[in-house]
Design an enzyme around this catalytic site. Structure first.
Site, PDB file in Angstrom:
ATOM      1  CG  ASP A  83      -1.907  -1.120   1.232  1.00  0.00           C
ATOM      2  OD1 ASP A  83      -2.041  -1.768   0.177  1.00  0.00           O
ATOM      3  OD2 ASP A  83      -2.527  -1.367   2.277  1.00  0.00           O
TER       4      ASP A  83
ATOM      5  CD  GLU B 166      -2.611   0.497  -3.370  1.00  0.00           C
ATOM      6  OE1 GLU B 166      -3.778   0.243  -3.694  1.00  0.00           O
ATOM      7  OE2 GLU B 166      -2.295   1.395  -2.584  1.00  0.00           O
TER       8      GLU B 166
ATOM      9  CG  HIS C  35      -5.018  -4.717  -2.551  1.00  0.00           C
ATOM     10  ND1 HIS C  35      -5.767  -3.579  -2.326  1.00  0.00           N
ATOM     11  CD2 HIS C  35      -5.002  -5.387  -1.394  1.00  0.00           C
ATOM     12  CE1 HIS C  35      -6.179  -3.567  -1.072  1.00  0.00           C
ATOM     13  NE2 HIS C  35      -5.728  -4.658  -0.481  1.00  0.00           N
TER      14      HIS C  35
END
Length: 437
Positions: free
Chosen positions: A16, A41, A251
């Protein structure tokens, strides 16, 4: 982020990240490492957020409006990252307005995270480091530890509770207790996975089943993106910074990833993958083998065969040398250096080409035209017109012109293997009569 390198191949794995600086952390950044693969992501693959200052102002206004009317504000957060950012924001605002409304932070993992922030202040941004001399920003004056007994206390309060999606834990317990009053408010500051209570209330669901009984959601529901995930603009910015050869999106939601995949292909002209969970992807990469080149050979390549031909901008240059392997190291040496190092005698190989040009002029006049053409059109340097009528270029190239008959001229072109590239260029140049006449 992790930059993994094996030999000449490399991968960047982001986890992240956010390209916008927070109140306690700086923006994510990466140098132009040009990895073979960037795995990023893509939670907010199609979202572009508004100004962070506007979001912060809107967040504070909504919280203040609610508590001034005697309502309770629930802010579900994850233990690390957004919790600290919003706590600093609210702490500063409470301090500036000298508000007395209690603000609580649930104990547990988030409390431990705060403890580590206090210890490792070097992790934070420059602003937090500067204030650390006078005060640790994570020693909150207005924010206290929360106890479950406070849940039913009368009057206004603000509670930061984990987890951030209202799928379990204390944040869900508080929500069940407060959601039936329209005076109260829940502010969702981050992404919620489909199926969680957070996702349901953000999509307007007003009745939620809990353990077999239905609860009416009357409290105000607000979504304000303070997520730790990069938006679409941030993902594109990271790709531009790192300049990868391939991108893999993970993700994220399939529909949004498809849109971002097309944008990456169109904007950067590189391959983009979005494999499903458990799917294997094979990506072809170019394997680079490092070779050390000798200074002598390097200088010769820069001057393009001893300075006989002017180098063209951005033109690839052919370098002739001998590749020598010493253990696992590779070196590119000139022939002379190799012979000297291996103590071998030198042998000379020459290439000779004879061809006829249909030119009805004396041999001497044709020779002068060739000299002129080599200097002006071929841009050769070091062209010499010798006394015997021959032409020499560089160290080994020799050109001789002779009369064959009234309408034809014979040309002999000879060069050694050191000037093989130059000899080939001249052979092609001289056989085209329009270059000479």
């Amino acid at each position: 982020m992790f930059h993994i390198r094996v030999g000449s191949q490399s991968i960047v794995y982001t986890g992240d990240y956010n390209m916008t600086p927070d109140r306690h952390l700086g923006a994510a950044w990466i140098d132009k490492c040009r990895p073979d693969l960037l795995i990023t992501e893509s939670t907010y693959a199609t979202t572009i957020r508004d100004s962070k200052r506007c979001r912060e102002r809107d967040f504070l206004k909504k919280v203040l409006d609610c508590v001034e009317k005697g309502g309770k504000v629930l802010i579900p957060v994850f233990a690390l990252g957004r919790a600290q950012e919003l706590c600093i924001l609210l702490e500063t605002f409470w301090d500036r307005l000298n508000l007395k409304v209690p603000v609580y932070f649930t104990q547990g993992l988030a409390e431990k995270a705060n403890h580590y922030y206090k210890l490792f202040i070097s992790w934070t941004n420059q602003k937090i480091k500067k204030t650390f001399v006078h005060r640790n920003m994570f020693d909150f004056k207005h924010i206290k530890a929360f106890d479950k007994a406070y849940m039913d206390n009368p009057g206004a309060m603000v509670v930061f509770a984990t987890p951030g999606m209202l799928h379990a834990g204390l944040s869900l317990q508080i929500f069940k207790r407060w959601c039936t009053s329209d005076k109260n408010m829940v502010i969702m500051p981050g992404y919620c996975v489909q199926g969680t209570v957070g996702h349901k209330i953000l999509n307007g669901v007003k009745k939620i089943d809990f353990d077999g009984h239905t609860v009416d959601v009357r409290m105000k529901v607000q979504y304000m993106s303070f997520s730790a995930h990069a938006d679409a603009k941030g993902i594109i910015q990271l790709i531009r910074q790192s300049a990868p050869k391939n991108v893999m999106l993970v993700h994220g939601e399939e529909g949004k990833m498809v849109f971002l995949k097309k944008k990456i292909r169109n904007e950067f002209g590189i391959e983009c993958y979005m494999p499903a969970n458990g799917e294997t992807v094979t990506i072809e990469t170019t394997c680079k083998i490092p070779v050390d080149i000798s200074l002598k050979l390097l200088k010769r390549s820069f001057t393009d065969h001893g300075g006989s031909v002017e180098p063209a901008p951005k033109r690839s240059t052919l370098v002739n040398g001998v590749l020598v392997m010493d253990d696992s190291d590779l070196r590119l040496l000139s022939t002379e250096e190799t012979l000297a190092e291996l103590e071998l005698p030198s042998q000379t190989i020459r290439f000779t080409s004879n061809f006829v040009l249909s030119i009805a002029l004396p041999a001497q006049q044709v020779t002068e035209k060739i000299v002129s053409a080599l200097k002006t059109r071929a841009k050769c340097k070091g062209v010499l017109h010798n006394q015997d009528g021959s032409i020499s270029i560089s160290e080994s190239v020799l050109i001789q012109v002779s009369k064959v008959d009234e309408t034809n001229i014979g040309v002999l072109l000879s060069w050694s293997y050191q000037d093989e590239d130059l000899g080939g260029q001249l052979h092609k140049f001289l056989k085209n009569q329009s270059n000479i006449i």
